[in-house]
Design a protein around this motif. Structure first.
Motif, PDB file in Angstrom:
ATOM      1  N   ARG A 134     -53.628 -12.515 -25.533  1.00 36.90           N
ATOM      2  CA  ARG A 134     -54.584 -12.765 -24.456  1.00 36.90           C
ATOM      3  C   ARG A 134     -54.554 -14.229 -24.018  1.00 36.90           C
ATOM      4  O   ARG A 134     -54.714 -14.531 -22.829  1.00 36.90           O
TER       5      ARG A 134
ATOM      6  N   GLY B  38     -51.126 -14.561 -21.923  1.00 36.54           N
ATOM      7  CA  GLY B  38     -51.046 -13.825 -20.662  1.00 36.54           C
ATOM      8  C   GLY B  38     -52.321 -13.814 -19.842  1.00 36.54           C
ATOM      9  O   GLY B  38     -52.302 -13.471 -18.658  1.00 36.54           O
ATOM     10  N   GLY B  39     -53.443 -14.163 -20.466  1.00 35.08           N
ATOM     11  CA  GLY B  39     -54.709 -14.182 -19.756  1.00 35.08           C
ATOM     12  C   GLY B  39     -55.267 -12.813 -19.422  1.00 35.08           C
ATOM     13  O   GLY B  39     -56.186 -12.700 -18.605  1.00 35.08           O
ATOM     14  N   ALA B  40     -54.733 -11.757 -20.050  1.00 36.27           N
ATOM     15  CA  ALA B  40     -55.170 -10.404 -19.712  1.00 36.27           C
ATOM     16  C   ALA B  40     -56.424 -10.008 -20.470  1.00 36.27           C
ATOM     17  O   ALA B  40     -56.663 -10.446 -21.602  1.00 36.27           O
ATOM     18  N   GLN B  41     -57.193  -9.156 -19.835  1.00 35.21           N
ATOM     19  CA  GLN B  41     -58.384  -8.579 -20.427  1.00 35.21           C
ATOM     20  C   GLN B  41     -58.211  -7.059 -20.460  1.00 35.21           C
ATOM     21  O   GLN B  41     -57.396  -6.501 -19.727  1.00 35.21           O
TER      22      GLN B  41
ATOM     23  N   ASP C 114     -56.916  -4.548 -17.429  1.00 40.46           N
ATOM     24  CA  ASP C 114     -55.973  -5.186 -16.499  1.00 40.46           C
ATOM     25  C   ASP C 114     -54.637  -4.450 -16.402  1.00 40.46           C
ATOM     26  O   ASP C 114     -53.754  -4.862 -15.659  1.00 40.46           O
TER      27      ASP C 114
ATOM     28  N   THR D 137     -52.292  -3.775 -19.040  1.00 40.78           N
ATOM     29  CA  THR D 137     -51.272  -4.519 -19.786  1.00 40.78           C
ATOM     30  C   THR D 137     -51.245  -3.998 -21.222  1.00 40.78           C
ATOM     31  O   THR D 137     -52.001  -3.086 -21.584  1.00 40.78           O
TER      32      THR D 137
ATOM     33  N   ARG E 219     -53.835  -5.822 -12.716  1.00 38.01           N
ATOM     34  CA  ARG E 219     -54.376  -7.108 -12.284  1.00 38.01           C
ATOM     35  C   ARG E 219     -53.618  -8.288 -12.871  1.00 38.01           C
ATOM     36  O   ARG E 219     -53.947  -9.435 -12.599  1.00 38.01           O
ATOM     37  N   LYS E 220     -52.606  -7.997 -13.693  1.00 34.17           N
ATOM     38  CA  LYS E 220     -51.801  -9.056 -14.295  1.00 34.17           C
ATOM     39  C   LYS E 220     -50.331  -8.634 -14.256  1.00 34.17           C
ATOM     40  O   LYS E 220     -50.006  -7.454 -14.229  1.00 34.17           O
ATOM     41  N   GLY E 221     -49.446  -9.616 -14.297  1.00 33.70           N
ATOM     42  CA  GLY E 221     -48.031  -9.334 -14.390  1.00 33.70           C
ATOM     43  C   GLY E 221     -47.412  -8.864 -13.083  1.00 33.70           C
ATOM     44  O   GLY E 221     -48.051  -8.827 -12.022  1.00 33.70           O
TER      45      GLY E 221
ATOM     46  N   SER F 133     -49.013  -6.228 -10.840  1.00 34.38           N
ATOM     47  CA  SER F 133     -50.159  -6.577  -9.992  1.00 34.38           C
ATOM     48  C   SER F 133     -49.752  -6.792  -8.537  1.00 34.38           C
ATOM     49  O   SER F 133     -50.590  -6.680  -7.631  1.00 34.38           O
TER      50      SER F 133
ATOM     51  N   ASP G 117     -48.632   1.843 -18.121  1.00 37.53           N
ATOM     52  CA  ASP G 117     -48.126   0.488 -18.294  1.00 37.53           C
ATOM     53  C   ASP G 117     -47.084   0.478 -19.406  1.00 37.53           C
ATOM     54  O   ASP G 117     -47.367   0.914 -20.534  1.00 37.53           O
TER      55      ASP G 117
END
Length: 215
Positions: free
Chosen positions: A124, A127-130, A133, A135, A179-181, A184, A195
């Motif tokens: 996390r 990658g900043g994912a929650q 998202d 992922t 919402r990530k990668g 998105s 995913d």
């Protein structure tokens, strides 16, 4: 039962076998919403992990230098150095973080739970994912939480429960909008596809359950 060197090595070997067996599936999933290289990248990375394990055994590396933490950290470094795209740094950082959290010759369920939580934190942070998202976090987060909840039942039971949670989390990415990668970039068109990172994470936890299964 504890996670010792033999079970850690079995985990990595089972993960490599699963990634290789389902390379085409992972590639197809990534082709739909990503770069189309997730399967081949992970197969290449885990093939290198296996080569490292074999070289250590052939070289007669001392048992103290093949503890669970050292094996996981080494596997993480190998993935970072050999796997392209985002999956190498993400999986590599996860295994390195888990390895750093396991300093002893073996680890009980509570220690493994803490290591899986550290691995999730590394993913996390990088990658900043929650959750939600679309992922690998959508599979890793419920798996780590479930393992921690079931740790009192023993390593085998906790690993099996975590594997089931990871599989459920991966399947739950189907309707999500990424919402990530790379996915998105597709916006709403990313919905309706699993995913690939979440699916490969489920493979990793299934491999852990296999390595820790009561025999």
């Amino acid at each position: 039962m504890e996670l010792d060197t033999a079970r850690t090595e079995a985990w990595l070997r089972a993960a490599a076998a699963a990634v290789t067996a389902r390379e085409a599936e992972l590639t197809a999933l990534d082709t739909a919403i990503g770069d189309g290289d997730h399967g081949s990248n992970l197969r290449r990375g885990f093939t290198a992990v296996l080569a490292g394990l074999d070289a250590e055994k052939a070289g007669g590396t001392a048992a103290a230098d093949r503890s669970p933490g050292i094996l996981l950290a080494a596997a993480g470094r190998t993935l970072i150095s050999t796997v392209g795209g985002a999956s190498g740094p993400l999986y590599g950082s996860a295994l390195r973080a888990a390895g750093r959290a396991l300093p002893g010759a073996s680890a009980g369920p509570d220690e493994v739970a803490a290591a899986l939580g550290e691995a999730l934190g590394a993913v996390r942070s990088l990658g900043g994912a929650q959750p939600g998202d679309k992922t690998m976090v959508d599979a890793w987060a419920p798996a780590a939480a479930t393992f921690a909840e079931a740790a009192g039942q023993g390593l085998a039971a906790a690993s099996a429960a975590a594997a089931a949670a990871a599989e459920q989390g991966a399947r739950a990415t189907l309707p999500l909008v990424a919402r990530k990668g790379r996915a998105s970039y597709l916006g709403p068109r990313s919905a309706g596809h699993l995913d690939p990172g979440a699916v490969s994470t489920a493979l990793l936890f299934a491999a852990l359950a296999e390595a820790c299964r009561e025999r």
